[in-house]
Design an enzyme around this catalytic site. Structure first.
Site, PDB file in Angstrom:
ATOM      1  N   SER A  32      -1.386  15.042   4.854  1.00  0.00           N
ATOM      2  CA  SER A  32      -0.341  13.870   6.177  1.00  0.00           C
ATOM      3  C   SER A  32      -0.051  12.986   5.051  1.00  0.00           C
ATOM      4  O   SER A  32       0.840  12.920   4.773  1.00  0.00           O
ATOM      5  CB  SER A  32      -2.099  13.614   6.905  1.00  0.00           C
ATOM      6  OG  SER A  32      -1.326  12.727   8.378  1.00  0.00           O
ATOM      7  N   ASP A  59       3.923  15.123   7.382  1.00  0.00           N
ATOM      8  CA  ASP A  59       3.210  16.263   8.325  1.00  0.00           C
ATOM      9  C   ASP A  59       3.282  16.674   9.121  1.00  0.00           C
ATOM     10  O   ASP A  59       3.309  16.985  10.306  1.00  0.00           O
ATOM     11  CB  ASP A  59       1.333  17.318   8.129  1.00  0.00           C
ATOM     12  CG  ASP A  59       0.833  16.406   9.018  1.00  0.00           C
ATOM     13  OD1 ASP A  59       0.594  15.078   9.109  1.00  0.00           O
ATOM     14  OD2 ASP A  59      -0.538  16.824   9.169  1.00  0.00           O
TER      15      ASP A  59
END
Length: 449
Positions: A100, A243
């Site tokens: 992420s 992401d």
């Protein structure tokens, strides 16, 4: 859940904490768990642009195939793309290899079920038990029972892009937009979506080299995007994380617009379109007091959860709410998606501003975000939650809350990873809430360090 899965994923420094050996064992464990109820389950795998992605993808795939499961690799795509494509391809589970918003040396592995929702706690508990007990499941699969990589067509990105484009019905042709892809998973698909819709797009953060994901760009560092909006005279700007499940926007003046404001503006659009059942929105304890004052003034109901997108989603499914999210920009539009999606959020926000007939700055200025101050109180790790029962601290909190009234609040949260209690205050006067936060943090430290 135990110690392996964090907020729905296994994460760590690649090749040190999250090793190929762990990824292989994780693949075997999850392949075994899914394979108990179906023959040759299919895992669809996507990843971001980290240099460790290929290594972990191959190790994880080998683990799946060692249990007889098949694999479809769709390459570099956002996390929400996998959540969408797992249904489009009829796979039994989706897997995302990404950390992420973390820097490139980290990586992570998260799982989605066949409906595109994150795997539940029961699944994670069973997988974790197998790994922590070092059980070797299906170690003797051989012959025709071994899994393989299935041919993935070259249309995964196009399918996801087409789905995103279908969620907006306003004309954005010619609009000047700035899009920051964080040198991450959205570096190709985001430009395609906005270009297909006819916008005049300036794209930054779209030159990934395996080590520059989230580096001074993206939703955690939106300053370059904000300045580019001003330099280009753009209508609006968008910054995603590595992401691409989060969004931080900017108005035409280059001022940031966070998840709280995005939800406020989109809630008005959804109510007008009768797509917001019960006028209900789900937020977390971190949402700003200004967010709550706006929602109350506009007649929306807000239900609050603890921090974490999985808790937001659980509450949405429980209440039937169709909009929920976090101040950090992780927003779920349940009418369209099963998880947070930065590009989808950008499209919905763009649509909401366009429908309002206002500039982004005008729509944003309707919500007053109150200053926020965060101070850390260092405590012994065994004392992190004891402040709730200390009469002096309880009294100090009550006194501050009374002084702040409806124009501020106090939020105290023990850190999940450090011997720290986080003291957060919001209010109209920065100097005042800073002094109050420091005093309260010192008191907690004195009592429990």
């Amino acid at each position: 859940m135990g110690s392996l899965f964090g907020n729905g994923d296994v994460r760590g420094i690649a090749n040190t904490e999250l090793t190929p050996d762990l990824a292989f064992k994780l693949g075997k464990a999850t392949g075994y768990v899914l394979g108990k109820n179906r023959e040759k389950p299919v895992f669809l795998i996507g990843k971001d642009t980290r240099i460790s992605g290929d290594m972990l993808e191959d190790a994880l795939s080998a683990g799946f195939m060692a249990t007889g499961a098949n694999v479809i690799k769709v390459g570099v795509l956002p996390t929400p793309a996998v959540a969408y494509l797992v249904k489009a391809y009829g796979a039994d589970a989706g897997v995302v290899i990404s950390a992420s918003h973390n820097s490139f040396e980290y990586n992570g592995i998260k799982f989605y079920n066949g409906e595109g929702f994150k795997m539940d706690d029961a699944f994670e508990d069973e997988v974790e038990t197998i790994l922590l007990r070092e059980l070797d499941m299906n170690s003797h699969i051989s012959g025709a029972k071994i899994g393989k990589c299935l041919d993935a067509d070259d249309e995964a990105l196009d399918k996801y892009a087409a789905y995103l484009e279908s969620t907006i019905d306003v004309d954005i042709k010619g609009l000047k937009l700035v899009v920051d892809c964080a040198n991450g998973a959205a570096y190709e698909v985001a430009e395609k979506v906005f270009t297909d819709l006819g916008a005049d797009v300036t794209v930054i953060g779209n030159q990934p080299d395996g080590t520059n994901i989230n580096a001074k760009c993206g939703s955690t560092h939106p300053q370059l995007m904000q300045q580019t909006v001003v330099d280009k005279g753009a209508f609006m700007g968008f910054a995603f994380d590595g992401d691409a499940d989060r969004l931080i926007a900017a108005d035409e003046l280059g001022r940031p617009i966070d998840g709280d404001k995005i939800m406020c503006i989109c809630a008005k659009m959804m109510r007008e379109r009768e797509s917001l059942p019960g006028n209900m929105i789900i937020s977390t304890v971190m949402s700003n007091v200004g967010f709550h004052k706006f929602m109350k003034r506009e007649g929306f109901d807000v239900d609050i959860t603890q921090v974490g997108d999985r808790y937001v989603l659980d509450k949405m499914l429980e209440t039937g709410a169709k909009l929920g999210g976090e101040q950090s920009g992780h927003i779920i539009f349940l009418n369209h998606a099963t998880t947070g999606d930065g590009i989808l959020s950008a499209l919905q926000f763009l649509q909401a501003v366009a429908i309002s007939g206002k500039k982004a700055s005008e729509a944003s200025d309707e919500i007053e975000i109150f200053p926020q101050v965060l101070k850390n109180a260092k405590v012994r790790i065994e004392n992190k939650s004891k402040f709730y029962r200390d009469p002096d601290i309880v009294a100090a909190i009550a006194e501050i809350e009374e002084e702040l009234g409806e124009d501020g609040r106090v939020l105290i949260r023990p850190s999940s990873t450090e011997p720290i209690v986080r003291v957060m205050l919001e209010g109209q006067n920065v100097e005042d809430i800073t002094a109050k936060a420091q005093k309260l943090a010192r008191l907690i430290t004195k009592r429990f360090s």
